[in-house]
Design an enzyme around this catalytic site. Structure first.
Site, PDB file in Angstrom:
ATOM      1  N   TRP A 101     -50.192  67.892 -40.503  1.00 28.01           N
ATOM      2  CA  TRP A 101     -49.668  67.059 -39.407  1.00 28.01           C
ATOM      3  C   TRP A 101     -50.779  66.556 -38.511  1.00 28.01           C
ATOM      4  O   TRP A 101     -50.733  65.420 -38.027  1.00 28.01           O
ATOM      5  CB  TRP A 101     -48.575  67.793 -38.640  1.00 28.01           C
ATOM      6  CG  TRP A 101     -47.322  67.893 -39.464  1.00 28.01           C
ATOM      7  CD1 TRP A 101     -46.749  69.022 -39.959  1.00 28.01           C
ATOM      8  CD2 TRP A 101     -46.523  66.797 -39.950  1.00 28.01           C
ATOM      9  NE1 TRP A 101     -45.642  68.701 -40.709  1.00 28.01           N
ATOM     10  CE2 TRP A 101     -45.477  67.351 -40.715  1.00 28.01           C
ATOM     11  CE3 TRP A 101     -46.588  65.407 -39.815  1.00 28.01           C
ATOM     12  CZ2 TRP A 101     -44.500  66.567 -41.345  1.00 28.01           C
ATOM     13  CZ3 TRP A 101     -45.618  64.618 -40.442  1.00 28.01           C
ATOM     14  CH2 TRP A 101     -44.593  65.201 -41.190  1.00 28.01           C
ATOM     15  N   ASP A 171     -48.637  68.154 -30.311  1.00 25.23           N
ATOM     16  CA  ASP A 171     -47.488  67.901 -31.189  1.00 25.23           C
ATOM     17  C   ASP A 171     -46.759  69.234 -31.375  1.00 25.23           C
ATOM     18  O   ASP A 171     -47.135  70.046 -32.218  1.00 25.23           O
ATOM     19  CB  ASP A 171     -47.979  67.351 -32.532  1.00 25.23           C
ATOM     20  CG  ASP A 171     -46.836  67.191 -33.539  1.00 25.23           C
ATOM     21  OD1 ASP A 171     -45.672  67.483 -33.177  1.00 25.23           O
ATOM     22  OD2 ASP A 171     -47.111  66.769 -34.679  1.00 25.23           O
ATOM     23  N   LYS A 195     -36.327  70.468 -35.674  1.00 26.33           N
ATOM     24  CA  LYS A 195     -36.705  71.853 -35.938  1.00 26.33           C
ATOM     25  C   LYS A 195     -35.992  72.786 -34.957  1.00 26.33           C
ATOM     26  O   LYS A 195     -35.171  73.583 -35.365  1.00 26.33           O
ATOM     27  CB  LYS A 195     -38.223  72.034 -35.868  1.00 26.33           C
ATOM     28  CG  LYS A 195     -38.966  71.588 -37.131  1.00 26.33           C
ATOM     29  CD  LYS A 195     -39.289  70.124 -37.190  1.00 26.33           C
ATOM     30  CE  LYS A 195     -39.932  69.714 -38.495  1.00 26.33           C
ATOM     31  NZ  LYS A 195     -41.005  68.744 -38.328  1.00 26.33           N
TER      32      LYS A 195
END
Ligand SMILES: *Cc1c(COP(=O)(O)O)cnc(C)c1O
Length: 359
Positions: A101, A171, A195
């Site tokens: 990511w 993030d 999530k």
């Protein structure tokens, strides 16, 4: 029958939240309509939106000088929105690269600005995090970006990097709301909802007020934090149903006792699973001990040719989506807030039985 869903995202939601939503799906607050059929500008929906914001502010103890935005486009759109909102063209940006990511965030930022990767764990195959303070920022960097929890690799920073006066951007897609954090350490926090927050389609951005209002003129209006903040995240039609569901998740978190209680439960869930893996003699964790994620737990079998059988038998036992990400292989158990301790215990029981049958 509900299963224990170990998917990395979209992930399991609390059953109480889904039951609540299903009870009022057809007739919300005696309106004769679903909440997803009403105007986002209606008084009734404004209450949903404002209550969700107030609840997430109280859960995370967000200081008053931060805006909370409910946006679309996922964390991935923020990879571009962040440099375009926070940095003038040509300003250097600092990024820490700890895996998949981070790399996506870096690649997107490079389309707009010069990016310096100040720390990189590629040499450790992204199975560890850099040590605190092991980097220097380029002069004039608009911000330092990092990924506190790498969802795919299963690594997590056990500390918040000290970026001095340079705003810290995080993030937190796979870790926000998993435990208390000190929001004042960050300039900007963002997270795709799927999530720990709610369904996909919603992105949370928490940004310090002084950082907004300097966007580049070419930035699309819906990506502009200052414009969205001025319009209560309703510059255009927001994802109303996802926003409503996130609001139910916030209420659920409060009813569970808030983030201190949730954080302790998450610590316990992860610890129990890692302890079993380490002691099993059959399973192993590839991740450095100090960098082990509480949310995403990758593990390997002693015989990797049995991975498909493991996943298949687990699914039959009501434990689904344990396959690792296609880029790293192995297995991965994602154990976000909605996964109860009983789900982790059921997984450990299954793993013990599997090892006894095949080990
Ligand atoms: C899931 C995830 C993303 C991608 O989120 P989208 O909402 O699909 O764009 C980005 N970063 C991290 C850390 C993630 O876990």
């Amino acid at each position: 029958m509900r299963v224990y869903n170990f998917a990395a995202g979209p992930a399991m939601l609390p059953a109480q939240v889904l039951e609540h939503a299903s009870r009022e799906l057809l007739d919300w607050q005696s309106s004769g309509m679903s909440v997803m059929e009403i105007s986002h500008r209606s008084k009734a929906f404004m209450t949903v939106a404002q209550t969700a914001e107030a609840d997430v502010r109280s859960l995370l103890a967000i200081p008053p000088n931060y805006k909370v935005l409910f946006l679309q486009g996922g964390a991935s759109l923020q990879f571009a929105a962040i440099p375009l909102n926070l940095a003038p063209a040509e300003a250097p940006l600092a990024y820490i690269n700890t895996g998949a990511w981070s790399q996506k965030a870096i690649a997107e930022a490079r389309r707009y600005n010069p990016v310096t990767v100040v720390a990189d764990t590629a040499a450790e195959r992204f199975l560890d995090v850099p040590s605190a303070g092991s980097w220097t920022l380029p002069t004039g960097a608009s911000y330092l970006h990092y990924t506190p929890n790498e969802t795919i690799g299963g690594t997590e920073f056990p500390y918040v990097p000290d970026s001095g006066d340079t705003p810290l951007v995080a993030d937190m897609s796979s870790t926000l709301l998993s435990r208390p954090i000190d929001v004042s350490r960050f300039g900007l926090i963002y997270a795709g909802a799927q999530k720990n927050i709610g369904p996909s389609g919603l992105t949370l951005v928490i940004v310090r007020e002084d950082l907004i209002g300097h966007a580049r003129p070419e930035l699309p209006a819906v990506m502009n934090y200052a414009l969205q903040a001025a319009e209560g995240s309703m510059l255009n039609t927001p994802p109303t149903y996802a926003w409503y569901l996130a609001g139910l998740v916030f209420k659920w978190l409060q009813a569970e006792g808030g983030l201190a209680v949730i954080g302790e439960r998450n610590r316990q869930k992860a610890q129990r699973l890692y302890e079993y893996i380490d002691a099993s003699g059959y399973y192993s964790s590839p991740v450095a001990v100090r960098a082990r994620s509480w949310m995403n737990v990758p593990f390997k079998l002693a015989d990797d040719t049995l991975e498909a059988s493991f996943a298949k038998e687990a699914a039959t036992a009501g434990l689904t989506n344990l396959e690792g990400h296609r880029s790293v292989g192995g297995m991965r158990a994602s154990i976000y807030n909605a996964m109860p301790l009983a789900g982790v215990d059921a997984l450990i029981d299954f793993m013990r039985g599997f090892a006894a049958r095949y080990g």
